[in-house]
Design an enzyme around this catalytic site. Sequence first.
Site, mmCIF file in Angstrom:
data_model
loop_
_atom_site.group_PDB
_atom_site.id
_atom_site.type_symbol
_atom_site.label_atom_id
_atom_site.label_comp_id
_atom_site.label_asym_id
_atom_site.label_seq_id
_atom_site.Cartn_x
_atom_site.Cartn_y
_atom_site.Cartn_z
ATOM 1 N N SER A 186 0.839 -1.202 0.000
ATOM 2 C CA SER A 186 0.000 0.000 0.000
ATOM 3 C C SER A 186 0.870 1.246 0.000
ATOM 4 C CB SER A 186 -0.843 -0.020 1.274
ATOM 5 O OG SER A 186 -1.469 1.222 1.467
ATOM 6 N N TYR A 245 -2.252 -0.980 10.552
ATOM 7 C CA TYR A 245 -2.467 -1.506 9.200
ATOM 8 C C TYR A 245 -1.245 -1.234 8.308
ATOM 9 C CZ TYR A 245 -3.828 -1.697 4.352
ATOM 10 O OH TYR A 245 -3.826 -1.967 3.002
ATOM 11 N N LYS A 260 1.875 -3.796 6.458
ATOM 12 C CA LYS A 260 2.313 -3.828 5.056
ATOM 13 C C LYS A 260 3.836 -3.656 4.972
ATOM 14 C CE LYS A 260 -1.649 -4.585 3.239
ATOM 15 N NZ LYS A 260 -1.929 -5.901 2.669
#
Length: 330
Positions: free
Chosen positions: A124, A148, A152
């Site tokens: 991302s 989050y 990644k």
Amino acid sequence: MNILVTGGAGYIGSHTCVALLEAGHSVIVADNLNNSKAETIDKIKQITNTEITFYQIDVTDETAVGAIFSQHEINGVIHFAGLKAVGESVEKPLEYYCNNLVSTMVLAKACQKYNVSRFVFSSSAAVYGDNTVPFVETMNLLPTTNPYGETKAMCERILTDIVKVNPAFSVSLLRYFNPVGAHESGLIGEAPNGIPNNLMPYVTQVAKGKLKKLKVFGNDYPTVDGTGVRDYIHVVDVAEGHVAALDHLMGGVHIYNLGTGRGTSVLELVSAFAEATEIKVPYEIADRRPGDIASCYADASKAKRELGWVAKRDIVAMCRDAWRFENKLL
Ligand code: NAD
Ligand code: WQD
């Protein structure tokens, strides 16, 4: 090639299954349906008129994943399965770290055991944190403001370390910017549970009358009109980027931004939506949303240079296709 697509019933995964099948690959989907529905698998079959194999499993389950690898000759893995709600990741960090990290490690282990050398990972633009735009693949990653984004960055590091000692293992880390829109059939798209957090589904739901008014989070950013700027990219372009990445895997780790390279402000997106649909979405200016950055857009030149991939669909097409999907939802 025979490709295992984890999270293939989800938003980006389903569009990628269509693109893979259209490019002549075979697809096996593994998804626990935590954020998707089994019907999406039927829709993929309907769009492509092709059979796919579906396993409803959790990809953190090593035994279940091993069973798929032992039953099928897999040539590559595209790993979409993951939890992705930024706000929720702050509330439930352990769930996010367990799900997103363990799934990646279980799949990497299975690849090693069964000699599968191609791996494409859903990363991302969140990993860039508050770097200066445009974001380039060579930038140092900055800490993100939420678990989050950290999952990644950590998965990228884990896969990179594995490649260091197994140079034949070929990994593509694809950093998506803001995927929006839907397949032109209107059969698959993004249908978030509850009130949407993201701009495009919020806009389509206001247009549909499900929500009253868009709140524009801040109009005092140093941007073209003061509202936040993002690199919205059509989900079908993102899907095609995966096919290109898979075709070009050549050993080692390769990182690519999947973005258009163009920034669009919130108010510009509202205008593009009006152009696409003739609906003027009512909005009001609200406070900035905590954790938001002013601008986020890609330098998309590496994917063009090395993969021959560029995003083809513009912001009006993204709005039109998102709207068509919203109208086909029950
Ligand atoms: P999505 O939630 O629609 O799809 C993810 C799919 O994975 C869902 O079908 C869900 O049921 C499944 N899943 C989750 N955990 C699983 C597990 N442990 N085992 C099996 N299945 C599991 O999300 P999406 O928007 O399609 O995103 C796909 C990937 O791309 C995610 O990894 C996400 O973090 C990443 N990503 C998304 C965006 C975005 O804006 N949508 C941006 C950048 C990166
Ligand atoms: C876009 C712009 C908001 C809603 C998120 C994740 C990111 C990635 C993609 C996974 C911002 C503004 C929004 C609203 C608004 N996902 N906005 N009113 O925050 O860029 O990215 O999804 O990897 O990690 O953070 O996307 O669509 O939420 O916001 O004004 O009701 O729209 O402030 O400027 P974001 P978004």
